[in-house]
Design a protein around this motif. Sequence first.
Motif, PDB file in Angstrom:
ATOM      1  N   LEU A   1       5.790 -41.303  29.489  1.00  0.00           N
ATOM      2  CA  LEU A   1       5.531 -42.065  28.262  1.00  0.00           C
ATOM      3  C   LEU A   1       4.083 -41.903  27.818  1.00  0.00           C
ATOM      4  O   LEU A   1       3.797 -41.848  26.624  1.00  0.00           O
ATOM      5  CB  LEU A   1       5.886 -43.542  28.465  1.00  0.00           C
ATOM      6  CG  LEU A   1       7.388 -43.830  28.457  1.00  0.00           C
ATOM      7  CD1 LEU A   1       7.669 -45.255  28.919  1.00  0.00           C
ATOM      8  CD2 LEU A   1       7.979 -43.595  27.067  1.00  0.00           C
TER       9      LEU A   1
ATOM     10  N   MET B   1      11.045 -37.467  20.576  1.00  0.00           N
ATOM     11  CA  MET B   1      12.150 -38.406  20.750  1.00  0.00           C
ATOM     12  C   MET B   1      13.034 -38.415  19.517  1.00  0.00           C
ATOM     13  O   MET B   1      12.553 -38.480  18.399  1.00  0.00           O
ATOM     14  CB  MET B   1      11.601 -39.806  20.979  1.00  0.00           C
ATOM     15  CG  MET B   1      10.965 -39.939  22.350  1.00  0.00           C
ATOM     16  SD  MET B   1      10.082 -41.494  22.504  1.00  0.00           S
ATOM     17  CE  MET B   1       9.374 -41.267  24.146  1.00  0.00           C
ATOM     18  N   GLU B   2      14.338 -38.359  19.756  1.00  0.00           N
ATOM     19  CA  GLU B   2      15.304 -38.420  18.666  1.00  0.00           C
ATOM     20  C   GLU B   2      16.173 -39.663  18.846  1.00  0.00           C
ATOM     21  O   GLU B   2      16.036 -40.384  19.831  1.00  0.00           O
ATOM     22  CB  GLU B   2      16.167 -37.152  18.662  1.00  0.00           C
ATOM     23  CG  GLU B   2      15.344 -35.893  18.414  1.00  0.00           C
ATOM     24  CD  GLU B   2      16.184 -34.619  18.404  1.00  0.00           C
ATOM     25  OE1 GLU B   2      17.422 -34.712  18.571  1.00  0.00           O
ATOM     26  OE2 GLU B   2      15.593 -33.542  18.240  1.00  0.00           O
ATOM     27  N   GLU B   3      17.075 -39.861  17.883  1.00  0.00           N
ATOM     28  CA  GLU B   3      17.951 -41.029  17.946  1.00  0.00           C
ATOM     29  C   GLU B   3      18.679 -41.111  19.287  1.00  0.00           C
ATOM     30  O   GLU B   3      18.709 -42.152  19.931  1.00  0.00           O
ATOM     31  CB  GLU B   3      18.993 -40.936  16.825  1.00  0.00           C
ATOM     32  CG  GLU B   3      18.402 -41.098  15.446  1.00  0.00           C
ATOM     33  CD  GLU B   3      19.061 -40.186  14.419  1.00  0.00           C
ATOM     34  OE1 GLU B   3      18.394 -39.214  14.009  1.00  0.00           O
ATOM     35  OE2 GLU B   3      20.206 -40.432  14.034  1.00  0.00           O
TER      36      GLU B   3
ATOM     37  N   MET C   1      16.646 -42.175  22.298  1.00  0.00           N
ATOM     38  CA  MET C   1      16.468 -43.629  22.417  1.00  0.00           C
ATOM     39  C   MET C   1      17.744 -44.295  22.928  1.00  0.00           C
ATOM     40  O   MET C   1      17.693 -45.307  23.621  1.00  0.00           O
ATOM     41  CB  MET C   1      16.084 -44.239  21.060  1.00  0.00           C
ATOM     42  CG  MET C   1      14.777 -43.747  20.468  1.00  0.00           C
ATOM     43  SD  MET C   1      13.370 -43.671  21.604  1.00  0.00           S
ATOM     44  CE  MET C   1      13.073 -45.412  21.877  1.00  0.00           C
ATOM     45  N   GLN C   2      18.874 -43.692  22.575  1.00  0.00           N
ATOM     46  CA  GLN C   2      20.155 -44.214  23.054  1.00  0.00           C
ATOM     47  C   GLN C   2      20.244 -44.057  24.579  1.00  0.00           C
ATOM     48  O   GLN C   2      20.614 -44.992  25.290  1.00  0.00           O
ATOM     49  CB  GLN C   2      21.280 -43.422  22.375  1.00  0.00           C
ATOM     50  CG  GLN C   2      22.656 -43.997  22.551  1.00  0.00           C
ATOM     51  CD  GLN C   2      23.701 -43.217  21.748  1.00  0.00           C
ATOM     52  OE1 GLN C   2      23.387 -42.211  21.091  1.00  0.00           O
ATOM     53  NE2 GLN C   2      24.931 -43.674  21.813  1.00  0.00           N
TER      54      GLN C   2
ATOM     55  N   ILE D   1      17.726 -43.773  26.593  1.00  0.00           N
ATOM     56  CA  ILE D   1      16.708 -44.660  27.180  1.00  0.00           C
ATOM     57  C   ILE D   1      17.231 -46.101  27.252  1.00  0.00           C
ATOM     58  O   ILE D   1      17.039 -46.802  28.245  1.00  0.00           O
ATOM     59  CB  ILE D   1      15.389 -44.569  26.371  1.00  0.00           C
ATOM     60  CG1 ILE D   1      14.724 -43.205  26.653  1.00  0.00           C
ATOM     61  CG2 ILE D   1      14.446 -45.718  26.687  1.00  0.00           C
ATOM     62  CD1 ILE D   1      13.519 -42.889  25.761  1.00  0.00           C
ATOM     63  N   ARG D   2      17.936 -46.519  26.193  1.00  0.00           N
ATOM     64  CA  ARG D   2      18.530 -47.869  26.230  1.00  0.00           C
ATOM     65  C   ARG D   2      19.516 -47.987  27.383  1.00  0.00           C
ATOM     66  O   ARG D   2      19.537 -48.986  28.106  1.00  0.00           O
ATOM     67  CB  ARG D   2      19.233 -48.162  24.897  1.00  0.00           C
ATOM     68  CG  ARG D   2      20.023 -49.473  24.928  1.00  0.00           C
ATOM     69  CD  ARG D   2      20.631 -49.858  23.586  1.00  0.00           C
ATOM     70  NE  ARG D   2      21.403 -48.819  22.931  1.00  0.00           N
ATOM     71  CZ  ARG D   2      22.630 -48.429  23.305  1.00  0.00           C
ATOM     72  NH1 ARG D   2      23.225 -48.985  24.354  1.00  0.00           N
ATOM     73  NH2 ARG D   2      23.260 -47.473  22.638  1.00  0.00           N
TER      74      ARG D   2
ATOM     75  N   HIS E   1      17.742 -48.512  30.595  1.00  0.00           N
ATOM     76  CA  HIS E   1      17.318 -49.907  30.734  1.00  0.00           C
ATOM     77  C   HIS E   1      18.491 -50.793  31.151  1.00  0.00           C
ATOM     78  O   HIS E   1      18.342 -51.676  31.990  1.00  0.00           O
ATOM     79  CB  HIS E   1      16.707 -50.411  29.425  1.00  0.00           C
ATOM     80  CG  HIS E   1      15.342 -49.848  29.151  1.00  0.00           C
ATOM     81  ND1 HIS E   1      14.886 -49.538  27.891  1.00  0.00           N
ATOM     82  CD2 HIS E   1      14.325 -49.528  29.998  1.00  0.00           C
ATOM     83  CE1 HIS E   1      13.647 -49.058  27.975  1.00  0.00           C
ATOM     84  NE2 HIS E   1      13.296 -49.032  29.237  1.00  0.00           N
TER      85      HIS E   1
ATOM     86  N   PHE F   1      13.533 -42.762  33.562  1.00  0.00           N
ATOM     87  CA  PHE F   1      13.667 -41.533  32.797  1.00  0.00           C
ATOM     88  C   PHE F   1      12.354 -40.776  32.712  1.00  0.00           C
ATOM     89  O   PHE F   1      11.274 -41.330  32.872  1.00  0.00           O
ATOM     90  CB  PHE F   1      14.205 -41.817  31.388  1.00  0.00           C
ATOM     91  CG  PHE F   1      13.267 -42.608  30.506  1.00  0.00           C
ATOM     92  CD1 PHE F   1      12.280 -41.975  29.760  1.00  0.00           C
ATOM     93  CD2 PHE F   1      13.376 -43.988  30.428  1.00  0.00           C
ATOM     94  CE1 PHE F   1      11.418 -42.710  28.945  1.00  0.00           C
ATOM     95  CE2 PHE F   1      12.516 -44.732  29.616  1.00  0.00           C
ATOM     96  CZ  PHE F   1      11.536 -44.088  28.874  1.00  0.00           C
TER      97      PHE F   1
ATOM     98  N   GLU G   1      29.023 -43.540  26.030  1.00  0.00           N
ATOM     99  CA  GLU G   1      28.408 -43.230  24.732  1.00  0.00           C
ATOM    100  C   GLU G   1      28.099 -41.744  24.528  1.00  0.00           C
ATOM    101  O   GLU G   1      27.765 -41.329  23.428  1.00  0.00           O
ATOM    102  CB  GLU G   1      27.128 -44.063  24.547  1.00  0.00           C
ATOM    103  CG  GLU G   1      27.397 -45.571  24.633  1.00  0.00           C
ATOM    104  CD  GLU G   1      26.197 -46.423  24.255  1.00  0.00           C
ATOM    105  OE1 GLU G   1      25.341 -45.955  23.479  1.00  0.00           O
ATOM    106  OE2 GLU G   1      26.106 -47.555  24.769  1.00  0.00           O
TER     107      GLU G   1
ATOM    108  N   MET H   1       3.312 -47.741  24.200  1.00  0.00           N
ATOM    109  CA  MET H   1       4.180 -46.892  25.003  1.00  0.00           C
ATOM    110  C   MET H   1       3.500 -46.534  26.334  1.00  0.00           C
ATOM    111  O   MET H   1       4.145 -46.322  27.344  1.00  0.00           O
ATOM    112  CB  MET H   1       4.452 -45.625  24.193  1.00  0.00           C
ATOM    113  CG  MET H   1       5.565 -44.795  24.707  1.00  0.00           C
ATOM    114  SD  MET H   1       5.942 -43.493  23.507  1.00  0.00           S
ATOM    115  CE  MET H   1       7.131 -44.349  22.478  1.00  0.00           C
TER     116      MET H   1
ATOM    117  N   GLU I   1      17.199 -46.621  18.508  1.00  0.00           N
ATOM    118  CA  GLU I   1      17.942 -45.470  18.011  1.00  0.00           C
ATOM    119  C   GLU I   1      17.874 -45.384  16.487  1.00  0.00           C
ATOM    120  O   GLU I   1      17.584 -44.336  15.908  1.00  0.00           O
ATOM    121  CB  GLU I   1      19.407 -45.570  18.455  1.00  0.00           C
ATOM    122  CG  GLU I   1      19.604 -45.428  19.948  1.00  0.00           C
ATOM    123  CD  GLU I   1      20.669 -46.348  20.488  1.00  0.00           C
ATOM    124  OE1 GLU I   1      20.294 -47.326  21.169  1.00  0.00           O
ATOM    125  OE2 GLU I   1      21.860 -46.115  20.232  1.00  0.00           O
TER     126      GLU I   1
ATOM    127  N   MET J   1      14.611 -44.286  14.924  1.00  0.00           N
ATOM    128  CA  MET J   1      14.417 -42.834  14.912  1.00  0.00           C
ATOM    129  C   MET J   1      15.257 -42.185  13.815  1.00  0.00           C
ATOM    130  O   MET J   1      14.870 -41.165  13.239  1.00  0.00           O
ATOM    131  CB  MET J   1      14.785 -42.221  16.269  1.00  0.00           C
ATOM    132  CG  MET J   1      13.963 -42.688  17.461  1.00  0.00           C
ATOM    133  SD  MET J   1      12.171 -42.765  17.197  1.00  0.00           S
ATOM    134  CE  MET J   1      11.780 -41.025  17.066  1.00  0.00           C
TER     135      MET J   1
END
Lengths: 320, 320
Positions: free
Chosen positions: A236, A252-254, A257-258, A260-261, A264, A275, A302, B243, B254, B257
């Motif tokens: 990070l 980072m793309e959409e 982040m998915q 990464i969620r 978490h 990650f 997902e 970050m 998500e 982004m």
Amino acid sequence: MKAKVRAHANIALIKYWGKEDEVLAIPNNSSLSLTLDKFYTETEVEFSSEFTSDEFYLNGVKDDATLSKVSNFTDLFRKLKGINDRVIVRSVNYVPTAAGLASSASAFAALGKAINVSLDLNLSDEELSTYVRQGSGSATRSLYGGLVQWTKGNSHESSKAVRIDPANFDIGMVVVIVNSKEKKISSREGMKQTVLTSPFYPAWPSEAEKDLDLMKVAIKNQDLEAIGKIAENNALKMHATMMAANPAIIYMEEKSMQAIRLVHELRAEGITAYFTMDAGPNVKIICQLSQAEVIKAKLLKEFNEEEIIVTGVGPDASII
Amino acid sequence: MKAKVRAHANIALIKYWGKEDEVLAIPNNSSLSLTLDKFYTETEVEFSSEFTSDEFYLNGVKDDATLSKVSNFTDLFRKLKGINDRVIVRSVNYVPTAAGLASSASAFAALGKAINVSLDLNLSDEELSTYVRQGSGSATRSLYGGLVQWTKGNSHESSKAVRIDPANFDIGMVVVIVNSKEKKISSREGMKQTVLTSPFYPAWPSEAEKDLDLMKVAIKNQDLEAIGKIAENNALKMHATMMAANPAIIYMEEKSMQAIRLVHELRAEGITAYFTMDAGPNVKIICQLSQAEVIKAKLLKEFNEEEIIVTGVGPDASII
């Protein structure tokens, strides 16, 4: 004058980001990586005084765009041997190319080692890593299996890689392939732009060295929780230096982040999952290899089957 | 002893991030914002010696959880006036609460101004901003319409806001509401954690001051392209400091982004569109107000109508 080598990709847990010397490819900080079993490059080289020109084949297709890079790299070894024989290189990548999955690392490690063998240069892996470095910095780490450190150094001879731990414990990686297309900005360009324009970059090299020290203790203790935490924080910080560059570099793309969620969420469920991300959108989850299938099952809610690759620890680059 | 005020929300183009003095709410850097027409808070206050206790109603509902904050803030003014009358505050937010849309800014600006009027304190807006600051830092900027600077200062009296430009040119914002739920980490906590743990934070205050100087030139020139570029770079630097905090603070989601990708696509199409983000996942697009509907149409391909709000420049906080 012929040899074939397989070298595995590696994912840095402490990232290499920024060059001190562009020509010699000496980095601004030492780095540390885990070699991966599932991603590798197989490269065959053949030298002959009868060949009239160098040739390079990637995945069975003649690749003239990359040829000069291959030729220049091979020149380092031809000079060492005192020959001028032309070479034919046939390389097959079992890594999605240029998607932040370090295909250049396994590629140059395999090529360097195959040349070393075919020309009977008898360079040790440490010596070889100093040459491989000039093809691709992270390739130094792909000469070895397990956990590998590339020490920054300050000269051609001293900037080299060594294996620091065979990683004989329950560690693995779940790679989420968010996007396997070519990156918009190469690592090479990305790090240049960051070094030149990011106001946060000056703090990076010492941060990375501190993280490396912490990481070596965590590895010694086989403390996966600590390994994951340090690696995630280090990644990070690297991405933060890029985000602050001008113009910004955002890998980072959409779907990153998915992923990464989901990491978490996994942690909230008590699973050790951290990650890391390189100069690309893909997300690599550091975990116990024994829990990788549980993690994959979660991701499958997902993501698609073909977007998720579970891998254990890879071996040394070797003749095949 | 009764007054009702409407104050508008603002979005910082140069962000406030980190406090030098927690008690007085003196920031580590000056900031600059655009006041927004479509987002505001209306607050009615009534003081009476006959009331036995303070009461606070938010959107028509008694809100005892927030009451002590409101009471403590009101105490600043009661002390100034030398009275101990209790107050009843009725506040209605036309801003999705705590979604990074600065509802606390318009809330404390409206409350402060309503108290100023109802108690006949006759504080100028500049003086008032020094009190409002102690409710919420960004509230200082919501006392004014147009483009507003909150100067850092180094004391209660000197840390205050002034309008620097009425923004009488073609500027607007398209707000993409990615997530209107309460934030996981409040701005207050987020900035504390960043100041304490981010290795990049030390470089932030001087970066912000440099950006502010550049921004004031861009505003003077009514150069929207430059305003957007500086604001986007400044926002990304703020998010980069977070970050790099440990543990990391990542407000981007998500859909954030996704909105950012659309901003990049708009720019590639030749439209002036730059984004900024606060301590939350929502994305605010700086643009020509005359092009806002074109931008909205593009966003509507991937977002819903109710997720997109087009807004022009908001006016001063005023009695209604």
